[in-house]
Design an enzyme around this catalytic site. Structure first.
Site, mmCIF file in Angstrom:
data_model
loop_
_atom_site.group_PDB
_atom_site.id
_atom_site.type_symbol
_atom_site.label_atom_id
_atom_site.label_comp_id
_atom_site.label_asym_id
_atom_site.label_seq_id
_atom_site.Cartn_x
_atom_site.Cartn_y
_atom_site.Cartn_z
ATOM 1 N N LEU A 181 -4.959 6.251 0.529
ATOM 2 C CA LEU A 181 -4.163 5.510 -0.431
ATOM 3 C C LEU A 181 -3.632 4.268 0.278
ATOM 4 C CD1 LEU A 181 -1.959 8.300 -2.130
ATOM 5 C CD2 LEU A 181 -4.067 7.281 -2.997
ATOM 6 N N ASP A 182 -3.385 3.205 -0.472
ATOM 7 C CA ASP A 182 -2.776 2.018 0.109
ATOM 8 C C ASP A 182 -1.445 2.385 0.749
ATOM 9 O OD1 ASP A 182 -4.857 0.479 -0.840
ATOM 10 O OD2 ASP A 182 -3.785 -0.189 -2.631
ATOM 11 N N ARG A 183 -1.022 1.588 1.706
ATOM 12 C CA ARG A 183 0.227 1.852 2.427
ATOM 13 C C ARG A 183 1.397 2.113 1.480
ATOM 14 N NH1 ARG A 183 2.753 0.785 7.319
ATOM 15 N NH2 ARG A 183 4.969 0.288 7.156
#
Length: 283
Positions: free
Chosen positions: A113-115
């Site tokens: 997942l994105d940060r």
């Protein structure tokens, strides 16, 4: 947290740490390998013999900081809830924190997942599970469902969005086009309106059919439904109004499909995370 140990007998460094802490074998060796231990003021990175009177200084992980919300676990997989602001891989990452806690196995992430995206992340706990999970994610046989808070109210309560995405790696941005262009790849994103929150915010359920970088964020922004808090594709004026600094996007459900193999027992199983996105912004 710094732990100082005065060695009372000749023994291995790992045994000295184990005798004076509640850490397990894996965590102790990880701390040593990461060079977070000093013996008589000298930093070391390998297990070694220490002698009576030696001073060992071990820098131990902060248990509260490293705490992880486990949503599902069995002998093959681990599914945890990731908070915003942490990478899945890298230094001080979700993976590192998990493996600081686990004492019996090593967890390997099989997707990202994105940060600043919250929600469910799946880890393999052995090589067979890792291969089967990676293959399934690659073949899009694992379904992911997200909830997100968007700025605006969709004209249609549900829709299947299709388009083409271009990734600009240098700028860390993606672009969406309605027509095929050179370098663009097809993307498909389905959404459903869950709730109209107020005159300018809506809660959506989103299912990415393809899984491209920033796909959900950019695709929704392209139809004028940017995610609240998104600094790349959102509306900064609205983000500031609601005091949100990270996108309110959360992976809330993962459904597995395995017709054969080690993980066949997970076929059609869903792991679900309950989350209230309204708690993350100023009302």
């Amino acid at each position: 947290m710094l732990k100082e140990i005065v060695v009372t007998q000749k023994q291995l460094l790992s045994d000295a740490i184990g005798d004076n802490t509640d850490l397990g074998f894996y965590r102790i060796h990880k701390i040593i390998k990461s060079r977070n231990v000093k013996v008589n003021g000298v930093r070391v990175g390998v297990d070694m013999n220490v002698n009576e009177g030696d001073l060992v200084c071990a820098y131990l992980p902060d248990r509260e900081k490293d705490s992880i919300e486990v949503v599902y676990r069995d002998d093959n997989i681990l599914v945890v809830s990731k908070s915003a602001g942490i990478e899945v891989l890298g230094e001080d990452s979700l993976t590192e924190r998990i493996n600081n806690i686990l004492t019996d196995v090593t967890a390997t992430p099989v997707h990202r997942l994105d940060r600043n995206t919250m929600g469910l992340v799946v880890f393999a706990l052995n090589k067979n599970a890792e291969k089967e999970l990676l293959d399934s994610f690659k073949e899009r046989e694992i379904d992911k469902t997200y909830n997100c808070m968007v700025v605006g109210v969709p004209k249609q309560p549900s829709a299947k969005l299709k388009g083409y995405l271009f990734k600009d790696a240098k700028k860390s941005l993606v672009y969406i086009s309605d027509v095929q262009k050179q370098g663009y790849v097809p993307v498909e994103t389905n959404y459903r309106l869950l709730k109209k929150v107020n005159s300018e915010l809506s809660l959506l359920e989103v299912k990415p059919i393809t899984g491209r970088t920033h796909q959900i964020r950019a695709h929704l922004a392209s139809i004028r439904l940017p995610i609240l808090g998104d600094g790349k594709y959102g509306i900064n004026k609205i983000n500031r109004k609601y005091r949100v600094k990270t996108q309110l996007l959360c992976c809330v459900k993962i459904t597995f499909h395995f017709k054969q193999g080690t993980l066949k027992y997970l076929d059609n199983k869903s792991v679900v995370l309950s989350v209230d996105l309204t708690q993350y912004y100023k009302k």
